[in-house]
Design a protein around this motif. Sequence first.
Motif, PDB file in Angstrom:
ATOM      1  N   GLY A   3      47.206  37.091  31.384  1.00  0.00           N
ATOM      2  CA  GLY A   3      47.870  38.385  31.222  1.00  0.00           C
ATOM      3  C   GLY A   3      47.385  39.449  32.178  1.00  0.00           C
ATOM      4  O   GLY A   3      47.998  40.517  32.303  1.00  0.00           O
ATOM      5  N   MET A   4      46.288  39.186  32.886  1.00  0.00           N
ATOM      6  CA  MET A   4      45.757  40.147  33.853  1.00  0.00           C
ATOM      7  C   MET A   4      46.761  40.471  34.953  1.00  0.00           C
ATOM      8  O   MET A   4      46.665  41.510  35.609  1.00  0.00           O
ATOM      9  N   HIS A   5      47.755  39.618  35.144  1.00  0.00           N
ATOM     10  CA  HIS A   5      48.746  39.885  36.192  1.00  0.00           C
ATOM     11  C   HIS A   5      49.554  41.154  35.910  1.00  0.00           C
ATOM     12  O   HIS A   5      50.146  41.727  36.832  1.00  0.00           O
ATOM     13  N   ALA A   6      49.569  41.595  34.661  1.00  0.00           N
ATOM     14  CA  ALA A   6      50.279  42.839  34.326  1.00  0.00           C
ATOM     15  C   ALA A   6      49.356  44.050  34.354  1.00  0.00           C
ATOM     16  O   ALA A   6      49.789  45.173  34.102  1.00  0.00           O
ATOM     17  N   ASN A   7      48.084  43.839  34.656  1.00  0.00           N
ATOM     18  CA  ASN A   7      47.085  44.913  34.595  1.00  0.00           C
ATOM     19  C   ASN A   7      47.042  45.661  35.929  1.00  0.00           C
ATOM     20  O   ASN A   7      46.692  45.084  36.958  1.00  0.00           O
ATOM     21  N   PRO A   8      47.373  46.945  35.947  1.00  0.00           N
ATOM     22  CA  PRO A   8      47.433  47.675  37.218  1.00  0.00           C
ATOM     23  C   PRO A   8      46.076  47.844  37.902  1.00  0.00           C
ATOM     24  O   PRO A   8      46.022  48.141  39.097  1.00  0.00           O
ATOM     25  N   TYR A   9      44.985  47.681  37.157  1.00  0.00           N
ATOM     26  CA  TYR A   9      43.651  47.840  37.740  1.00  0.00           C
ATOM     27  C   TYR A   9      43.157  46.557  38.415  1.00  0.00           C
ATOM     28  O   TYR A   9      42.375  46.616  39.368  1.00  0.00           O
ATOM     29  N   PHE A  10      43.592  45.398  37.916  1.00  0.00           N
ATOM     30  CA  PHE A  10      43.033  44.138  38.408  1.00  0.00           C
ATOM     31  C   PHE A  10      44.085  43.108  38.832  1.00  0.00           C
ATOM     32  O   PHE A  10      43.742  41.966  39.100  1.00  0.00           O
ATOM     33  N   ASN A  11      45.361  43.518  38.894  1.00  0.00           N
ATOM     34  CA  ASN A  11      46.384  42.516  39.227  1.00  0.00           C
ATOM     35  C   ASN A  11      46.352  42.089  40.694  1.00  0.00           C
ATOM     36  O   ASN A  11      47.088  41.187  41.095  1.00  0.00           O
ATOM     37  N   ASP A  12      45.477  42.705  41.489  1.00  0.00           N
ATOM     38  CA  ASP A  12      45.337  42.282  42.885  1.00  0.00           C
ATOM     39  C   ASP A  12      44.234  41.243  43.058  1.00  0.00           C
ATOM     40  O   ASP A  12      44.026  40.735  44.164  1.00  0.00           O
ATOM     41  N   LEU A  13      43.520  40.913  41.982  1.00  0.00           N
ATOM     42  CA  LEU A  13      42.488  39.878  42.083  1.00  0.00           C
ATOM     43  C   LEU A  13      43.157  38.496  42.135  1.00  0.00           C
ATOM     44  O   LEU A  13      44.246  38.309  41.595  1.00  0.00           O
ATOM     45  N   PRO A  14      42.505  37.513  42.762  1.00  0.00           N
ATOM     46  CA  PRO A  14      43.152  36.212  43.010  1.00  0.00           C
ATOM     47  C   PRO A  14      43.140  35.284  41.795  1.00  0.00           C
ATOM     48  O   PRO A  14      42.635  34.166  41.846  1.00  0.00           O
ATOM     49  N   LEU A  15      43.717  35.760  40.694  1.00  0.00           N
ATOM     50  CA  LEU A  15      43.871  34.922  39.509  1.00  0.00           C
ATOM     51  C   LEU A  15      45.129  34.083  39.700  1.00  0.00           C
ATOM     52  O   LEU A  15      46.222  34.621  39.799  1.00  0.00           O
ATOM     53  N   ASP A  16      44.948  32.772  39.718  1.00  0.00           N
ATOM     54  CA  ASP A  16      46.066  31.896  40.052  1.00  0.00           C
ATOM     55  C   ASP A  16      46.829  31.476  38.802  1.00  0.00           C
ATOM     56  O   ASP A  16      48.001  31.771  38.645  1.00  0.00           O
ATOM     57  N   GLY A  17      46.177  30.823  37.888  1.00  0.00           N
ATOM     58  CA  GLY A  17      46.854  30.343  36.685  1.00  0.00           C
ATOM     59  C   GLY A  17      47.350  28.924  36.858  1.00  0.00           C
ATOM     60  O   GLY A  17      48.127  28.629  37.769  1.00  0.00           O
ATOM     61  N   THR A  18      46.878  28.035  36.004  1.00  0.00           N
ATOM     62  CA  THR A  18      47.273  26.631  36.047  1.00  0.00           C
ATOM     63  C   THR A  18      47.791  26.232  34.671  1.00  0.00           C
ATOM     64  O   THR A  18      47.058  26.303  33.681  1.00  0.00           O
TER      65      THR A  18
END
Length: 351
Positions: free
Chosen positions: A193-208
């Motif tokens: 859910g971090m992909h919706a977070n405006p503070y951290f959505n630029d971090l390279p969280l990929d998701g598998t």
Amino acid sequence: MKDFLIVGAGIAGVSFAELCKQHNKSFVVYDDNSQPSSRIAGGLYNPVVLKRFSEVWKAKEQLQLAFPFYENLEKKLQTTFDYKIPIYRKFASVEEQNDWFTAADKPSLSDFLSTKLIGDKYASVNASYGYGEVLYTGYLDVRKLVSSYASYLEASHLFTSERFNYEEVEITNDFILYKNDKYKNIIFAEGFGMHANPYFNDLPLDGTKGELLIIEAPNLKIDVTIKSSIFILPIGNDKYKVGATYDWTDKTNIPTTAGKNELTEKLKETITCDYKIIEHFAGVRPTVKDRRPLVGTHYKHKNIHVLNGLGTRGVMLAPFLANQLFNHLVLGENLEKEIDIIRIYRKRSLI
């Protein structure tokens, strides 16, 4: 003013909240059940990468924290969710047997790999080359843990079951205001859910994406976790958890026919008895491109922090990472450089 606002009540958020409890830090947890990865997790913990027979990063340190942490939680919640079940790695060839014994001689792995070759002991499993036993392994019923802990927090009015609204965050130099309450820090432990977070959505969280099955197989009769191209984990009453698939493109939590077919094909290669599929479920694991978690403080906002990227080994990592972040924020200790998000900000010349 409370010390911490924790967003996310998966295994990472629960671990951080429990540390706050233990150290008398005030907090509240927000979670809306939108990220099911902790609830559908395989739950296995295992200090060895069984594909390559190599040690998991910081495995000893992780287990030293995890075992007492979960034991204390079981006592507190008056329930059982940690099951010490051996993992048997099924060998596919003589070469794999030899690789196993070579790995078991390494100082970093000798504590974790048994040097006793286990024969073909289960009638319904194809294992003509036998097994190797991994030590210090088990299975955590993560769904039971996080739901029990949420109920525990609710009873103390420390849990809010609603979607977190980023637009209502007001940042000042001394505190953060959210819904008219003041907090010294926010911890975002949101999984994918971090992909919706405006503070951290630029971090390279990929998701598998991972898919799993629950099967019923009365004639299977195994009392250990079998690991081959899949894992087969006994969960009682002739039922077994079977997993898992790895899909790097589909980011939904919807089970697929392709995922089910992949698991049933691999089951066919591994077991010889009949079975019935009871349940089929899926979730997106919060994985990171460099295979290291995302922990630390926002480069601009010094009271906004992240605890994420636990990937496929969340059961072992969660207490370790929560300790790292808690000690960093409360005691001023340095984070392990491999997990600190400073590594990403530096590459982008943001700090």
